[in-house]
Design a protein around this motif. Sequence first.
Motif, short mmCIF file in Angstrom:
data_model
loop_
_atom_site.label_atom_id
_atom_site.label_comp_id
_atom_site.label_asym_id
_atom_site.label_seq_id
_atom_site.Cartn_x
_atom_site.Cartn_y
_atom_site.Cartn_z
N UNK A 41 -1.09 -4.25 8.86
CA UNK A 41 -0.07 -5.20 9.28
C UNK A 41 1.26 -4.48 9.32
N UNK A 42 1.98 -4.66 10.42
CA UNK A 42 3.25 -3.98 10.65
C UNK A 42 4.39 -4.97 10.49
N UNK A 43 5.43 -4.53 9.80
CA UNK A 43 6.61 -5.39 9.64
C UNK A 43 7.86 -4.52 9.77
N UNK A 44 8.25 -3.83 8.72
CA UNK A 44 9.48 -3.05 8.75
C UNK A 44 9.51 -1.97 9.82
N UNK A 45 8.37 -1.34 10.10
CA UNK A 45 8.34 -0.27 11.08
C UNK A 45 8.64 -0.77 12.49
N UNK A 66 13.89 -2.90 -0.02
CA UNK A 66 14.33 -1.76 -0.82
C UNK A 66 13.80 -1.87 -2.25
N UNK A 67 13.25 -0.77 -2.75
CA UNK A 67 12.74 -0.74 -4.11
C UNK A 67 11.34 -1.30 -4.28
N UNK A 68 10.71 -1.75 -3.19
CA UNK A 68 9.35 -2.31 -3.25
C UNK A 68 8.38 -1.16 -3.03
N UNK A 69 7.84 -0.63 -4.12
CA UNK A 69 7.08 0.61 -4.09
C UNK A 69 5.58 0.38 -3.99
N UNK A 70 4.88 1.41 -3.51
CA UNK A 70 3.42 1.35 -3.43
C UNK A 70 2.84 1.01 -4.80
N UNK A 71 1.86 0.11 -4.80
CA UNK A 71 1.31 -0.40 -6.06
C UNK A 71 -0.06 0.18 -6.40
N UNK A 72 -0.61 0.99 -5.50
CA UNK A 72 -1.99 1.44 -5.70
C UNK A 72 -2.08 2.95 -5.53
N UNK A 108 0.83 -1.21 0.00
CA UNK A 108 0.00 0.00 0.00
C UNK A 108 0.87 1.26 0.00
N UNK A 109 1.98 1.22 0.74
CA UNK A 109 2.95 2.31 0.75
C UNK A 109 4.32 1.74 0.36
N UNK A 110 5.28 2.60 0.14
CA UNK A 110 6.64 2.13 -0.15
C UNK A 110 7.15 1.31 1.04
N UNK A 111 7.67 0.13 0.75
CA UNK A 111 8.10 -0.78 1.81
C UNK A 111 9.24 -0.20 2.63
N UNK A 112 9.22 -0.49 3.93
CA UNK A 112 10.31 -0.12 4.83
C UNK A 112 11.38 -1.20 4.82
N UNK A 156 -6.63 -5.66 5.38
CA UNK A 156 -5.58 -5.01 6.15
C UNK A 156 -4.51 -4.46 5.20
N UNK A 157 -4.10 -3.24 5.41
CA UNK A 157 -3.04 -2.64 4.61
C UNK A 157 -1.69 -3.18 5.06
N UNK A 158 -0.86 -3.54 4.10
CA UNK A 158 0.49 -4.04 4.37
C UNK A 158 1.46 -3.34 3.43
N UNK A 159 2.65 -3.07 3.93
CA UNK A 159 3.68 -2.46 3.11
C UNK A 159 3.89 -1.00 3.46
#
Length: 200
Positions: free
Chosen positions: A170-174, A123-129, A116-120, A148-151
């Motif tokens: 969903x939280x991962x990189x943050x 690297x380089x995994x950009x928002x798709x929507x 949904x947003x640029x991945x934390x 659930x929004x992820x990314x």
Amino acid sequence: MKLIVITAPEFLPGEAELMQAMLDRGVDRVHLRKPGCPAAELAALIERFPSAYRPCITLHDHFPLQQAYRLGGVHLNGRNPLPPAAFRGTVSRSCHSLEEVAAHRTTADYLFLSPVFDSISKEGYRAAFPPEALHAAATAGIIDGKVMALGGVSARNLPEVRDFGFGGAALLGDIWSRFRTSADTDSVLRHLDRLLQAAR
């Protein structure tokens, strides 16, 4: 909004204890995602959770461990497209397009849509929507409380997650960009408190 935490892909010292503290603080679920790990290593991580926490744990791999440890959920993806036979717990699924969300919404309790947003964390995994596509999907009933929004989700953009109509994030990189050992637990929990406040 609901908040779900997905594990870092690698094993980290003190992560089980941190995840228990996060559940105590108000996180709704923890997803164990350790791609490529042996079942025995994942089982050793699960054993560090007292039984009271296990209904709030969802597996991404090694589904037989769900029954062995009475875990609450399984997560479907390209590696594991179907739940175990006669499974009666919580089923979630990864989706990478709005078409996938529409196709799978009736067969899962909730869905992840990413990125949904640029991945934390990637690297380089950009928002798709684009924002207008997400708003249109909410108007059409594709994005709702089950999605659930992820990314790239952080405290900064949680208000946007709500505005787009998602039921949570969903939280991962943050989370895991801030945690390497148990010495980081207190600072991560303080950050989590800000996330939980933003999600209310």
